[in-house]
Design a protein around this motif. Sequence first.
Motif, PDB file in Angstrom:
ATOM      1  N   ILE A 107       0.269  10.636 -17.586  1.00 58.80           N
ATOM      2  CA  ILE A 107       0.857  11.137 -16.339  1.00 58.80           C
ATOM      3  C   ILE A 107      -0.185  11.305 -15.242  1.00 58.80           C
ATOM      4  CG2 ILE A 107       0.763  13.559 -17.076  1.00 58.80           C
ATOM      5  CD1 ILE A 107       3.481  12.021 -14.839  1.00 58.80           C
ATOM      6  N   SER A 108      -1.383  11.759 -15.578  1.00 53.61           N
ATOM      7  CA  SER A 108      -2.406  11.935 -14.540  1.00 53.61           C
ATOM      8  C   SER A 108      -2.868  10.582 -13.998  1.00 53.61           C
ATOM      9  CB  SER A 108      -3.584  12.753 -15.045  1.00 53.61           C
ATOM     10  OG  SER A 108      -4.234  12.097 -16.104  1.00 53.61           O
ATOM     11  N   ASP A 109      -3.014   9.579 -14.865  1.00 51.82           N
ATOM     12  CA  ASP A 109      -3.351   8.229 -14.396  1.00 51.82           C
ATOM     13  C   ASP A 109      -2.238   7.675 -13.514  1.00 51.82           C
ATOM     14  OD1 ASP A 109      -5.776   8.165 -15.697  1.00 51.82           O
ATOM     15  OD2 ASP A 109      -5.110   6.850 -17.330  1.00 51.82           O
ATOM     16  N   TYR A 110      -0.996   7.922 -13.908  1.00 54.48           N
ATOM     17  CA  TYR A 110       0.137   7.416 -13.147  1.00 54.48           C
ATOM     18  C   TYR A 110       0.181   8.045 -11.754  1.00 54.48           C
ATOM     19  CZ  TYR A 110       4.870   5.902 -12.043  1.00 54.48           C
ATOM     20  OH  TYR A 110       5.962   5.327 -11.438  1.00 54.48           O
ATOM     21  N   ARG A 111      -0.082   9.329 -11.683  1.00 59.84           N
ATOM     22  CA  ARG A 111      -0.079   9.999 -10.373  1.00 59.84           C
ATOM     23  C   ARG A 111      -1.223   9.482  -9.489  1.00 59.84           C
ATOM     24  NH1 ARG A 111       3.338  13.969  -9.716  1.00 59.84           N
ATOM     25  NH2 ARG A 111       4.436  14.870 -11.489  1.00 59.84           N
ATOM     26  N   LEU A 112      -2.389   9.285 -10.065  1.00 57.65           N
ATOM     27  CA  LEU A 112      -3.506   8.750  -9.288  1.00 57.65           C
ATOM     28  C   LEU A 112      -3.236   7.314  -8.843  1.00 57.65           C
ATOM     29  CD1 LEU A 112      -6.532  10.160 -11.327  1.00 57.65           C
ATOM     30  CD2 LEU A 112      -5.827  10.832  -9.024  1.00 57.65           C
ATOM     31  N   SER A 113      -2.670   6.509  -9.733  1.00 60.69           N
ATOM     32  CA  SER A 113      -2.388   5.117  -9.363  1.00 60.69           C
ATOM     33  C   SER A 113      -1.339   5.052  -8.263  1.00 60.69           C
ATOM     34  CB  SER A 113      -1.963   4.294 -10.580  1.00 60.69           C
ATOM     35  OG  SER A 113      -0.699   4.674 -11.051  1.00 60.69           O
ATOM     36  N   THR A 114      -0.367   5.958  -8.301  1.00 58.67           N
ATOM     37  CA  THR A 114       0.630   6.021  -7.232  1.00 58.67           C
ATOM     38  C   THR A 114      -0.041   6.395  -5.917  1.00 58.67           C
ATOM     39  OG1 THR A 114       2.365   6.604  -8.805  1.00 58.67           O
ATOM     40  CG2 THR A 114       2.793   7.099  -6.485  1.00 58.67           C
ATOM     41  N   GLY A 115      -1.013   7.292  -5.975  1.00 58.00           N
ATOM     42  CA  GLY A 115      -1.767   7.657  -4.781  1.00 58.00           C
ATOM     43  C   GLY A 115      -2.531   6.475  -4.208  1.00 58.00           C
ATOM     44  N   LEU A 116      -3.158   5.694  -5.078  1.00 62.87           N
ATOM     45  CA  LEU A 116      -3.894   4.512  -4.624  1.00 62.87           C
ATOM     46  C   LEU A 116      -2.944   3.505  -3.987  1.00 62.87           C
ATOM     47  CD1 LEU A 116      -6.674   3.021  -4.588  1.00 62.87           C
ATOM     48  CD2 LEU A 116      -5.915   1.915  -6.701  1.00 62.87           C
ATOM     49  N   GLU A 117      -1.809   3.264  -4.627  1.00 61.47           N
ATOM     50  CA  GLU A 117      -0.829   2.326  -4.075  1.00 61.47           C
ATOM     51  C   GLU A 117      -0.304   2.821  -2.728  1.00 61.47           C
ATOM     52  OE1 GLU A 117       1.957   2.086  -7.265  1.00 61.47           O
ATOM     53  OE2 GLU A 117       0.785   0.563  -8.338  1.00 61.47           O
ATOM     54  N   ALA A 118      -0.086   4.120  -2.596  1.00 56.28           N
ATOM     55  CA  ALA A 118       0.364   4.677  -1.320  1.00 56.28           C
ATOM     56  C   ALA A 118      -0.688   4.455  -0.243  1.00 56.28           C
ATOM     57  CB  ALA A 118       0.681   6.162  -1.467  1.00 56.28           C
ATOM     58  N   LEU A 119      -1.954   4.626  -0.593  1.00 55.20           N
ATOM     59  CA  LEU A 119      -3.033   4.372   0.358  1.00 55.20           C
ATOM     60  C   LEU A 119      -3.015   2.923   0.815  1.00 55.20           C
ATOM     61  CD1 LEU A 119      -5.636   5.151   1.875  1.00 55.20           C
ATOM     62  CD2 LEU A 119      -6.887   4.522  -0.215  1.00 55.20           C
ATOM     63  N   PHE A 120      -2.891   1.991  -0.129  1.00 57.98           N
ATOM     64  CA  PHE A 120      -2.864   0.570   0.233  1.00 57.98           C
ATOM     65  C   PHE A 120      -1.655   0.254   1.114  1.00 57.98           C
ATOM     66  CE2 PHE A 120      -5.375  -0.701  -3.826  1.00 57.98           C
ATOM     67  CZ  PHE A 120      -6.556  -0.318  -3.220  1.00 57.98           C
ATOM     68  N   GLY A 121      -0.495   0.832   0.795  1.00 57.32           N
ATOM     69  CA  GLY A 121       0.687   0.620   1.622  1.00 57.32           C
ATOM     70  C   GLY A 121       0.512   1.193   3.012  1.00 57.32           C
ATOM     71  N   TYR A 122      -0.070   2.371   3.087  1.00 67.10           N
ATOM     72  CA  TYR A 122      -0.331   3.050   4.355  1.00 67.10           C
ATOM     73  C   TYR A 122      -1.245   2.203   5.251  1.00 67.10           C
ATOM     74  CZ  TYR A 122      -2.284   6.741   7.365  1.00 67.10           C
ATOM     75  OH  TYR A 122      -2.717   7.496   8.430  1.00 67.10           O
ATOM     76  N   LEU A 123      -2.356   1.765   4.691  1.00 67.66           N
ATOM     77  CA  LEU A 123      -3.300   0.967   5.470  1.00 67.66           C
ATOM     78  C   LEU A 123      -2.691  -0.371   5.884  1.00 67.66           C
ATOM     79  CD1 LEU A 123      -6.553   1.680   3.438  1.00 67.66           C
ATOM     80  CD2 LEU A 123      -5.911   2.637   5.664  1.00 67.66           C
TER      81      LEU A 123
END
Length: 151
Positions: A107-123
Amino acid sequence: MKTPEKGQDGELKLLERFEGERVNQMSPVLLAYVGDAVYELYVRTQLLAKGNRPVGEVHRDAVSLVRASTQARLLKEISPQLSEEEKDVIRRARNNKRLTPPRNVDISDYRLSTGLEALFGYLYLKGEEEKLNKYMSLVLSEFEKLEVPAI
């Protein structure tokens, strides 16, 4: 559905960039949804650049690079370079209560990976290609770890 417009050079303009405020108001899950596609396309493109190989091998390598644990590790690597605004995007995505990880994913990896994907989408949606490329270039170090035969 909006009809694609033509740019000054006559080419179809398929991608619409969004104003910063509009992107800031988007759901972090939507940003991660777009970021996942951006990251996946980047990974696949980089793997194809390594040479012509059977699609099964390319897919296996792509899966190893897009899994949550790899993305979580990448986020930890780039965290010191992020602005407060970027960290906020990641925090909003990571802390989203609607996240339900697939089975066999930490779950912690999944939450971090979602954060990374959100960053890429944002940029990506803001049109900040320079920053996106800077962070994506860190992914290249992961490609070097793959044992991909040159053809």
